[in-house]
Design a protein around this motif. Structure first.
Motif, short mmCIF file in Angstrom:
data_model
loop_
_atom_site.label_atom_id
_atom_site.label_comp_id
_atom_site.label_asym_id
_atom_site.label_seq_id
_atom_site.Cartn_x
_atom_site.Cartn_y
_atom_site.Cartn_z
N TRP A 224 13.12 13.52 5.14
CA TRP A 224 11.78 13.02 4.85
C TRP A 224 11.33 13.63 3.54
N GLU A 225 10.19 13.19 3.03
CA GLU A 225 9.66 13.54 1.69
C GLU A 225 10.47 12.78 0.62
N SER A 226 9.75 11.99 -0.15
CA SER A 226 10.40 11.10 -1.12
C SER A 226 11.33 11.85 -2.09
N LEU A 227 10.89 13.02 -2.54
CA LEU A 227 11.72 13.73 -3.51
C LEU A 227 13.02 14.25 -2.86
N PRO B 261 3.87 -1.30 9.48
CA PRO B 261 2.58 -1.53 8.81
C PRO B 261 1.64 -0.33 9.01
N LEU B 262 1.04 0.12 7.93
CA LEU B 262 0.13 1.27 8.00
C LEU B 262 -1.23 0.83 8.53
N ASP B 263 -1.99 1.81 9.01
CA ASP B 263 -3.40 1.60 9.37
C ASP B 263 -3.58 0.66 10.56
N ALA C 192 4.57 4.76 15.96
CA ALA C 192 5.78 4.09 15.45
C ALA C 192 6.46 4.96 14.38
N ILE C 193 5.66 5.57 13.50
CA ILE C 193 6.27 6.43 12.47
C ILE C 193 6.87 7.68 13.12
N ALA C 194 6.13 8.25 14.08
CA ALA C 194 6.59 9.49 14.72
C ALA C 194 7.93 9.30 15.44
N TYR D 192 0.79 -1.23 0.00
CA TYR D 192 0.00 0.00 0.00
C TYR D 192 0.83 1.29 0.00
N SER D 193 2.07 1.25 0.44
CA SER D 193 2.78 2.51 0.67
C SER D 193 3.53 2.97 -0.57
N SER D 194 2.81 3.74 -1.38
CA SER D 194 3.37 4.17 -2.66
C SER D 194 4.57 5.10 -2.48
N TRP D 195 4.51 5.98 -1.49
CA TRP D 195 5.63 6.91 -1.31
C TRP D 195 6.86 6.16 -0.81
N SER D 196 6.64 5.14 0.02
CA SER D 196 7.77 4.34 0.51
C SER D 196 8.49 3.66 -0.65
N GLU E 14 -1.00 1.25 16.35
CA GLU E 14 0.29 1.77 16.78
C GLU E 14 1.06 2.47 15.65
N THR E 15 0.45 2.59 14.47
CA THR E 15 1.20 3.11 13.31
C THR E 15 1.72 4.53 13.53
N ALA E 16 0.84 5.42 13.97
CA ALA E 16 1.22 6.83 14.06
C ALA E 16 2.39 7.01 15.03
N SER F 239 7.77 14.34 10.09
CA SER F 239 6.49 14.69 9.47
C SER F 239 5.39 13.71 9.85
N GLY F 240 5.76 12.61 10.50
CA GLY F 240 4.77 11.58 10.81
C GLY F 240 4.40 10.75 9.59
N LEU F 241 5.22 10.84 8.54
CA LEU F 241 4.94 10.12 7.30
C LEU F 241 6.17 9.31 6.89
N VAL F 242 5.91 8.26 6.13
CA VAL F 242 6.99 7.50 5.52
C VAL F 242 6.95 7.73 4.01
N PRO F 243 8.12 7.65 3.35
CA PRO F 243 9.39 7.20 3.85
C PRO F 243 10.15 8.30 4.60
N ALA F 244 11.10 7.86 5.43
CA ALA F 244 12.09 8.75 6.02
C ALA F 244 13.43 8.02 5.92
N MET G 9 5.04 15.07 -10.37
CA MET G 9 4.46 13.86 -9.77
C MET G 9 4.34 14.03 -8.26
N HIS G 10 5.38 14.58 -7.65
CA HIS G 10 5.37 14.72 -6.19
C HIS G 10 4.24 15.63 -5.72
N ALA G 11 3.99 16.69 -6.50
CA ALA G 11 3.02 17.70 -6.07
C ALA G 11 1.60 17.43 -6.58
N1 LIG Z 1 4.79 13.83 0.38
C1 LIG Z 1 5.22 12.68 1.13
C2 LIG Z 1 4.03 11.74 1.29
C3 LIG Z 1 4.29 10.63 2.30
C4 LIG Z 1 3.02 9.89 2.68
O1 LIG Z 1 1.90 10.39 2.50
N2 LIG Z 1 3.21 8.69 3.24
C5 LIG Z 1 2.09 7.89 3.73
C6 LIG Z 1 2.24 6.42 3.36
S1 LIG Z 1 2.33 6.16 1.61
C7 LIG Z 1 2.10 7.89 5.25
O2 LIG Z 1 3.15 7.96 5.85
N3 LIG Z 1 0.94 7.80 5.88
C8 LIG Z 1 0.87 7.73 7.31
C9 LIG Z 1 -0.14 6.75 7.78
O3 LIG Z 1 -0.79 6.12 6.94
O4 LIG Z 1 -0.27 6.62 9.00
C10 LIG Z 1 6.44 12.04 0.46
O5 LIG Z 1 6.73 12.39 -0.69
O6 LIG Z 1 7.17 11.24 1.08
#
Ligand SMILES: N[C@@H](CCC(=O)N[C@@H](CS)C(=O)NCC(=O)O)C(=O)O
Length: 216
Positions: free
Chosen positions: A69-72, A39-41, A48-50, A15-19, A44-46, A55-60, A105-107
């Motif tokens: 952080w931020e894929s680009l 694992p997302l969703d 664990a990522i934090a 599911y994690s396209s940015w990862s 404990e996900t939030a 940013s609280g998002l993956v990838p990092a 693509m990123h934006a």
């Molecule tokens: N703009 C960010 C987007 C990252 C993003 O949205 N990642 C999603 C997973 S694909 C995420 O971390 N979601 C947190 C969650 O589902 O708890 C990037 O380029 O890395």
């Protein structure tokens, strides 16, 4: 010089396209790295990522204690680390356009991302073909054709050799395989090329073996 320690934090592969983008970039430079998969969703996900990502998002990506952080931005940091790996085209004009393509693509393409969420294991031809998503896909198709025609002479990728622009579009290819939207012959052939890239094949095989299911 001491080798820098690299640690990539990603979500689950199906599911994690940015990862996927961060992972493909790191694989491409060919350095060893530690991978932490969250694992997302899950409840404990939030938290664990934090613990890893500001940013609280993956990838990092943790480069010896410095977190990007931020894929680009991760692709750019890896290009700085290993310029010889060719994450961006060597020729200045192609490199400028490749960065533009990757940034678009990123934006952008929110409708495509909303209506055809990445689900690599699934086959859902015809689903998610909303007008807005198909408009996004029309732009992507035109972009791919333009890059292939103008810069793709040296190989099967957007700029000939595989680069950061291809990596940014790899999850889109995954979506196209799942939802099967109409594509031009050039875009379809390019999508097949990305789908068969060894790193993509490895990621998709691992995604298929994952136990988690998210109702996308
Ligand atoms: N703009 C960010 C987007 C990252 C993003 O949205 N990642 C999603 C997973 S694909 C995420 O971390 N979601 C947190 C969650 O589902 O708890 C990037 O380029 O890395």
């Amino acid at each position: 010089m001491r080798k820098l320690k690299l640690k990539l934090i990603i979500g689950n592969r199906n599911y994690s396209s940015w990862s996927l983008r961060g992972w493909l970039a790191l694989k491409h430079i060919g350095r060893q790295f530690e991978e932490i998969m969250i694992p997302l969703d899950q409840p404990e996900t939030a938290a664990a990522i934090a613990a890893h990502s500001p940013s609280g998002l993956v990838p990092a990506l943790d480069i010896d204690g410095t977190v990007v952080w931020e894929s680009l931005a991760i692709i750019e940091a890896l290009h700085d680390l290993a310029p010889e790996a060719g994450l961006w085209p060597r020729e200045r004009q192609a490199r400028a356009v490749a960065r533009g393509v990757a940034a678009e693509m990123h934006a952008g393409f929110a409708a495509l991302r909303r209506d055809m969420p990445m689900d690599l294991r699934a086959s859902k031809p015809g689903q998610g073909h909303t007008e807005a998503a198909l408009t996004n896909i029309g732009r992507i198709d035109a972009l791919w054709q333009q890059c292939r025609e103008t810069y793709g002479g040296g190989g099967p990728y957007l700029f000939g050799a595989y680069c950061g622009a291809d990596i940014m579009f790899a999850p889109v290819v995954g979506r196209f395989m799942t939802y099967a939207p109409p594509l031009s012959a050039v875009a379809g052939a390019y999508a097949d090329t990305i789908w068969n890239h060894p790193d993509m094949v490895a990621w998709v095989a691992a995604a298929r073996a994952e136990p988690w299911t998210i109702d996308v």
